[in-house]
Motif scaffolding. Structure first.
Motif, PDB file in Angstrom:
ATOM      1  N   LYS A   1       0.818  -1.214   0.000  1.00 34.94           N
ATOM      2  CA  LYS A   1       0.000   0.000   0.000  1.00 34.94           C
ATOM      3  C   LYS A   1       0.854   1.268   0.000  1.00 34.94           C
ATOM      4  N   GLU A   2       2.012   1.197  -0.673  1.00 33.16           N
ATOM      5  CA  GLU A   2       2.914   2.347  -0.731  1.00 33.16           C
ATOM      6  C   GLU A   2       3.493   2.486  -2.138  1.00 33.16           C
ATOM      7  N   ARG A   3       3.834   3.745  -2.494  1.00 34.35           N
ATOM      8  CA  ARG A   3       4.512   4.008  -3.764  1.00 34.35           C
ATOM      9  C   ARG A   3       6.016   3.856  -3.588  1.00 34.35           C
ATOM     10  N   MET A   4       6.681   3.367  -4.625  1.00 34.92           N
ATOM     11  CA  MET A   4       8.137   3.336  -4.579  1.00 34.92           C
ATOM     12  C   MET A   4       8.698   4.749  -4.497  1.00 34.92           C
ATOM     13  N   LEU A   5       8.113   5.703  -5.198  1.00 33.71           N
ATOM     14  CA  LEU A   5       8.610   7.070  -5.238  1.00 33.71           C
ATOM     15  C   LEU A   5       8.782   7.658  -3.844  1.00 33.71           C
ATOM     16  N   ASP A   6       7.913   7.297  -2.922  1.00 35.60           N
ATOM     17  CA  ASP A   6       7.993   7.842  -1.572  1.00 35.60           C
ATOM     18  C   ASP A   6       9.132   7.225  -0.771  1.00 35.60           C
TER      19      ASP A   6
END
Length: 480
Positions: A256-261
């Motif tokens: 539930k997370e973006r790689m970008l972050d």
């Protein structure tokens, strides 16, 4: 690091300003007095240096190697760390070696870098054969992610602490799925259908999800827990920027997370400077990323002797106009600094290490652009056979020009006429550092503009057989 990619297919584009037709203004020979020009004097130096942009893959070894790095302006090194647990989960964790075969001692290299003011980037990878999802393939995802995490934690825990105090760690290398250049799988990220043949290998359908969930975010969480920075693993130039942005913005349905972050420094490989701008505008100008790196440039591109000096001068001009507020915000690392090929920065000998043309061109760049940098915003107008760009270096204005043979000129607009301060102009070969004879360069003022006229030698230093050009620096000493 091994490198099996065919770099001859990489794009050769270099961003050079378009030549603009110039007008002829009568000139006086020799030196001319220049004013201290309030609009130039009022520009505060930003403190950035050309060497802050320049890195290399590998490590400097002997003290003489370090001196060559300093002369070339190389301030960053990049290398692997391992081998980790080579033969099984019960193995002792080994993280004291470097190189593709893990046959060189890492810790002395890092300590030497620290003593000599060279920053170090450690590349975290790859998967031990016993833990690979593709049997025996170290470039595939780990079966047991906890084993990968143990390796990452051991590396970052040790090398972020004294006496090493490293703050930058790179996750993997060139992980990608189907490439815009036509390959079904990336060279350094393999899925279950990899068969070693680029023509018959099937696409790795879970490439993005497996990388984000099994490699990147687990490692990034560990890196940040030690108050260190995450450097993306170097997006290959064949991957395409639209594809890269899809990867960066991918949100894992499991985590539930973006790689970008979980990326502090966006990293690409072998792109021209102009291609970096969309990444800056989208991810760096207002965040979330802190900067843009290229941890591999050069390689066979350096067969063109103009490649490196053009790249780094262009990179500096670009960075100065894009809030270069931190010395580590923008970095590019040459692949590779030594070897036996004539296009590498140096030839390792025997009998002794010597500069190749590419390395000598960095020495000239570092010596010519050796002051605190600032953006140069005055309009430049070149003759039809010339193109180039400019920046402030300390109290000098430095223009990098590519020009046809014969007498050429550049006009600098919006400058007041000379008053009391003396200045001089030099025309310097960008590959050898040789300054032209005084009679081959002249400057003069007319109607609020400065015009420099210079004689380009008939024997130019470019390698392009169809339209050879001469690469040089026009340096206006003491005008700022």
């Amino acid at each position: 690091m091994d490198r099996s990619m065919n770099v001859t297919s990489r794009r050769r584009a270099l961003r050079i300003l378009a030549a603009i037709a110039g007008t002829v203004i009568p000139l006086a020979r020799g030196q001319t007095a220049l004013s201290s020009m309030p609009e130039l004097r009022s520009q505060r130096v930003r403190g950035r240096r050309i060497s802050e942009l320049i890195g290399s893959n590998g490590w400097a070894g002997a003290p003489s190697d370090v001196e060559m790095w300093r002369a070339m302006g190389i301030s960053w090194g990049r290398g692997s760390v391992g081998p980790g647990q080579s033969d099984g989960p019960e193995d002792a964790m080994r993280i004291d070696k470097t190189s593709s075969a893990f046959d060189s001692n890492l810790t002395p290299a890092l300590l030497a870098n620290s003593r000599n003011g060279i920053a170090s980037l450690l590349l975290l990878g790859y998967t031990p054969h016993w833990n690979a999802t593709v049997p025996g393939d170290s470039k595939s995802a780990p079966v047991d992610v906890e084993a990968w995490k143990r390796y990452v934690d051991a590396v970052v825990r040790k090398y972020s602490a004294p006496p090493y105090n490293l703050r930058y760690f790179q996750i993997w290398n060139e992980a990608a799925g189907r490439l815009s250049g036509g390959l079904a799988q990336a060279t350094f990220w393999h899925g279950p259908d990899a068969d070693g043949n680029v023509k018959t290998t099937k696409p790795y359908e879970r490439a993005m999800q497996d990388y984000v969930e099994r490699i990147h975010i687990p490692a990034a969480r560990i890196i940040r827990s030690y108050h260190a920075y995450v450097v993306y693993g170097g997006w290959p130039d064949q991957g395409g920027l639209d594809n890269f942005k899809t990867w960066l913005e991918y949100r894992s349905p499991v985590l539930k997370e973006r790689m970008l972050d979980w990326v502090d420094y966006i990293d690409t490989h072998y792109l021209p400077v102009a291609d970096l701008d969309s990444l800056y505008q989208q991810y760096v100008k207002k965040g979330p990323a802190r900067g843009i790196w290229q941890t591999e440039i050069g390689d066979e591109f350096m067969k063109d002797p103009h490649y490196l000096p053009c790249y780094f001068f262009d990179f500096a001009v670009w960075a100065l106009d894009r809030n270069w507020d931190n010395p580590n915000k923008y970095v590019s690392m040459v692949y590779h600094w030594d070897g036996y090929e004539p296009f590498r920065l140096t030839h390792r000998g025997p009998p002794t290490r010597t500069y190749n043309v590419s390395g000598q061109s960095l020495v000239v760049l570092n010596k010519t652009v050796n002051g605190a940098l600032a953006s140069f915003s005055k309009p430049l107008q070149f003759d039809r056979g010339v193109s180039g760009s400019a920046l402030f270096s300390g109290h000098d204005v430095v223009m990098q020009v590519r020009a046809d043979p014969g007498w050429q000129s550049v006009t600098v607009g919006e400058l007041k006429p000379p008053a009391s301060h003396n200045a001089r102009v030099e025309f310097i070969d960008a590959l050898t550092g040789t300054a032209s004879a005084p009679d081959d360069v002249a400057l003069a003022w007319r109607d609020g503009t400065l015009k420099v006229r210079f004689n380009v030698p008939d024997r130019v230093n470019g390698a392009d057989r169809k339209s050879p050009k001469h690469l040089a620096y026009i340096v206006l000493r003491g005008v700022a």
